[in-house]
Design a protein around this motif. Structure first.
Motif, PDB file in Angstrom:
ATOM      1  N   PHE A  38      -2.739   6.142   6.338  1.00 33.08           N
ATOM      2  CA  PHE A  38      -2.621   7.349   7.149  1.00 33.08           C
ATOM      3  C   PHE A  38      -0.726   6.955   6.618  1.00 33.08           C
ATOM      4  O   PHE A  38      -0.237   6.570   8.074  1.00 33.08           O
ATOM      5  CB  PHE A  38      -3.060   8.261   8.118  1.00 33.08           C
ATOM      6  CG  PHE A  38      -4.543   8.476   7.490  1.00 33.08           C
ATOM      7  CD1 PHE A  38      -4.393   9.417   6.200  1.00 33.08           C
ATOM      8  CD2 PHE A  38      -5.731   8.058   8.655  1.00 33.08           C
ATOM      9  CE1 PHE A  38      -6.112   9.557   6.116  1.00 33.08           C
ATOM     10  CE2 PHE A  38      -6.559   8.582   8.034  1.00 33.08           C
ATOM     11  CZ  PHE A  38      -7.312   8.379   7.139  1.00 33.08           C
ATOM     12  N   ASN A  94      -3.112   9.617   2.269  1.00 40.74           N
ATOM     13  CA  ASN A  94      -3.784   8.314   2.884  1.00 40.74           C
ATOM     14  C   ASN A  94      -3.309   6.891   1.822  1.00 40.74           C
ATOM     15  O   ASN A  94      -1.970   7.082   1.600  1.00 40.74           O
ATOM     16  CB  ASN A  94      -4.975   8.355   2.305  1.00 40.74           C
ATOM     17  CG  ASN A  94      -5.573   8.490   1.449  1.00 40.74           C
ATOM     18  OD1 ASN A  94      -4.079   8.691   0.154  1.00 40.74           O
ATOM     19  ND2 ASN A  94      -6.474   9.208   0.723  1.00 40.74           N
ATOM     20  N   GLY A 123      -7.537   4.915   7.451  1.00 36.16           N
ATOM     21  CA  GLY A 123      -7.143   5.571   6.511  1.00 36.16           C
ATOM     22  C   GLY A 123      -5.565   5.025   5.502  1.00 36.16           C
ATOM     23  O   GLY A 123      -5.545   5.175   4.606  1.00 36.16           O
TER      24      GLY A 123
END
Length: 749
Positions: free
Chosen positions: A325, A540, A323
């Motif tokens: 992240f 994200n 993602g």
């Protein structure tokens, strides 16, 4: 007459519609349909229903499928790889960079069909989609089985390799008909666009195998340190088997089960012979930590705690690296540095190589973990090789006397308070069992108040209190209410009520340093319990919030917040004098409260004589209004630990100074703080005359001057060489005392 109208009587009679199977009198005297006419009418209705059925369930879906087919795109493996290769960026609580967590598989490259051996392709096909060579992107039989299993509560899906590729490529696993419909269309389109060898290659280039490895190229390195082209059929079987359970790749039983399943299916599909299957040996993967952490990475144990926390909030391991992240943690950079320094220095000059330590700090106002030190993430093996270290901050140990505040909490919840008295003398017998204190300094009179018993850590008082007043269940409940996460609720710690060993933190009762810091934080927060956490917020790659922690509080010890506050405040009042009595001190301007703890070693045959008086686990857990800290120094299991000259170690000799050092480093420059005052439960009683003098003592505990640590063993006591009357209620502790264990050799409690 030619062309003239025919006579009415010459017309054949035609029954109007609607007269099927009707008696003449019900139709105005008109004649009913014949059986042949009725049969013809029924078939006409059946045909119309059939046409409608085909239109609704076949023609319209076919048209919709064709439309969907031309509207959807099949994502390429290159596009997918770009998303899956992103490192996870970690930030400290203040937003400053902590480091990056790069997938253990390293920088992955997309392999060509020729670079992936047939044994790997065959293993994946046999395990995941045995109709792969003949299906058109979806397997009708598999879909029907999946529908049946869902309807009957069974297990097993109907996803083909093409469907799994689409699911991973789009990162969409929503349980909706729309998602499934487009997935089928994309799978079909993929099989019309690409050859089978390209489809299986694309799949094996992006699928997750565990250990942070996406794609078979990364997986072969992460598990076996070899190129994918060099994989054996046995190694390929293990990797293919792990596709279904990548998050459990380190579970030995799961790995063996999945390996066996893959091999059996390879035999069934004629990819290997029965003789190959019989001769196959399990391919043991390389050690998990064989690939060292890259420079600038966050602490390994913090990363694991974050992963576990995110997995519980819908970001499992197979999404963790995909993602892009950014994880903003609760870790305070100053606190983390202080924890690492204090823990490292605590063991620098020790002579016992078996000593281990851990330190955890929690913010009582938020539940956020400010600092986390679980030991060295990489340690040397028996042959000098690097091995994964164990996270001792999340490993349960006997808490010893640091369990006593939960005993007190259970008593306070009954409405009885610090002025209640018990017989605090030494060598008391309960149900035929002799319970001893830690020596004269830990004993008091036969009318010993609970407040003084906590300061002195009188075993006999707390054993009596739990056995005859509170009982064991409420003590366990108090610990859970404070924040101890027990195994039956999904945690690590064990709080056993099978016997009264719980009162002194022995027997089967074992609690992690992380849980102890979290639980004592509830006392510091005036009875408000907050879930401990390592993550503030996760965003994200599109800077959208994927997860954000809550810091909501709830009354811990009573549904009435004021009552819970009063209970916690009384616990704090009892724990404040313990600091000075243990020869520890708080940073200037700050009030502290806390409790030491020691678990004694059980000597076994073949050990040296000094082991009879040795201890195996030691603690100091304490707090200010702004931080709760658990410091643990102990060994791996029931090991006899010692200081210089084989002297026993105590909670106040190494763990205590480590706790004190952390607070000194972390609180330097921060405003002073005092605990809130609350009404005393059970009436007022004057504190011991020596409390104020002792609390402000500047003495520092050492192995030669351990202070009072409390005996945590019903059958053995720690006796001080300094004379002290066991009948005196308010004896000031000597700053030159040296405790020496003595007595019987009962098992640790």
């Amino acid at each position: 007459m030619s062309g003239g109208p025919e006579l009415m009587t010459h017309h054949a009679y035609e029954e109007p519609e609607g007269y099927d199977d009707v008696e003449p009198e019900e139709t105005g005297g008109k004649r009913a349909l014949t059986p042949a006419q009725r049969k013809k009418r029924r078939w006409k209705i059946i045909r119309r229903v059939a046409y409608a059925f085909v239109g609704v369930f076949f023609v319209l879906p076919a048209i919709a499928f064709v439309i969907t087919y031309f509207l959807v795109d099949v994502p390429s493996p290159t596009e997918v790889a770009q998303n899956q290769s992103q490192a996870v960026t970690y930030l400290f609580a203040d937003g400053s960079p902590m480091g990056k967590d790069v997938p253990r598989g390293g920088n992955r490259v997309l392999l060509s069909p020729e670079q992936i051996p047939d044994v790997m392709k065959h293993a994946a096909i046999a395990t995941e989609d045995d109709s792969f060579e003949t299906n058109s992107g979806f397997d009708v039989g598999g879909l029907l089985r999946a529908v049946y299993n869902q309807a009957t509560g069974g297990t097993g899906g109907g996803s083909t390799i093409s469907q799994q590729y689409i699911k991973k490529a789009t990162d969409n696993d929503a349980p909706t008909l729309t998602r499934k419909w487009t997935e089928l269309a994309k799978s079909f389109k993929m099989n019309q666009t690409y050859e089978k060898k390209d489809i299986i290659t694309a799949y094996l280039n992006i699928i997750y195998f565990g250990r942070g490895a996406y794609g078979v190229g990364a997986a072969s390195q992460a598990f076996f340190h070899k190129e994918a082209k060099d994989l054996t059929f046995s190694e390929a079987a293990l990797l293919a088997g792990l596709i279904q359970q990548p998050g459990r790749s380190e579970n030995d039983k799961v790995a063996h089960d999945r390996w066996n399943t893959a091999l059996d299916r390879m035999v069934k599909n004629n990819y290997i012979t029965a003789a190959d299957r019989a001769a196959a040996q399990f391919p043991t993967p390389i050690p998990l930590e064989d690939s060292k952490q890259q420079a600038g990475a966050p602490p390994a144990f913090v990363i694991q705690q974050v992963k576990d926390e995110l997995a519980a909030h819908d970001i499992p391991e197979d999404r963790y690296y995909s993602g892009g992240f950014v994880v903003q943690t609760t870790i305070d950079p100053k606190a983390q540095q202080a924890a690492e320094q204090a823990a490292t220095e605590a063991l620098e000059n020790q002579v016992d190589d078996n000593l281990l330590d851990a330190l955890v700090a929690v913010d009582p106002k938020t539940g956020g973990v400010l600092a986390y030190y679980g030991g060295k993430p990489i340690v040397k093996g028996p042959n000098g090789e690097d091995q994964a270290g164990r996270d001792w901050a999340d490993t349960p140990q006997n808490p010893g006397s640091s369990m006593k505040p939960f005993d007190l909490t259970a008593l306070l919840k009954k409405g009885e308070g610090l002025d209640k008295t018990y017989d605090g003398s030494n060598n008391r017998t309960f149900d035929g069992r002799v319970v001893r204190n830690a020596g004269p300094g830990s004993s008091c009179s036969q009318q010993c108040t609970v407040a003084e018993a906590m300061m002195r850590s009188a075993n006999t008082v707390f054993y009596d209190m739990v056995l005859n007043d509170t009982k064991q269940g409420p003590v366990k409940e108090a610990a859970k209410e404070a924040g101890v996460k027990v195994k039956e609720d999904g945690g690590q710690s064990i709080v056993s009520t099978k016997d009264n060993n719980i009162s002194l933190g022995g027997g089967e009762t074992q609690i992690t340093p992380l849980d102890m810091a979290s639980a004592y934080a509830t006392f510091a927060a005036n009875g408000e319990q907050r879930d401990r956490h390592f993550v503030q917020k996760v965003t994200n790659a599109q800077n959208e919030v994927a997860y954000e922690a809550t810091t909501d509080a709830k009354p811990a010890f009573d549904s009435d917040a004021d009552k819970s506050r009063q209970i916690a405040g009384n616990v704090t009042e009892a724990l404040k004098p313990v600091i000075g009595f243990s020869h520890l001190k708080c940073p200037n301007g700050h009030e502290c409260a806390g409790k030491t703890g020691t678990q004694q070693h059980t000597k076994v045959a073949g050990e040296p004589a000094w082991a009879a008086n040795a201890n195996s686990q030691t603690w100091m857990v304490g707090y200010t209004p702004s931080v709760s800290v658990a410091a643990w120094v102990g060994g791996d299991g029931n090991k006899p630990l010692h200081g210089k000259n084989n002297s026993p170690i105590y909670g106040s000799t190494i763990a205590g100074p480590m706790w004190q050092k952390f607070l000194s480093l972390y609180l330097t420059g921060k405003p002073g703080e005092k605990f809130d005052k609350v009404e005393r439960i059970g009436g007022e009683v004057a504190p011991p005359p020596s409390t104020e003098v002792v609390t402000t003592s500047e003495s520092t505990p050492t192995e030669e001057n351990p202070g009072n640590d409390g005996g945590d063993h019903p059958g053995r006591g720690h006796e001080s060489e300094t004379p002290s009357s066991s009948s005196s209620k308010h004896t000031k502790p000597s700053t030159t005392s040296k405790e020496t264990p003595t007595g019987s050799q009962d098992p640790p409690r």
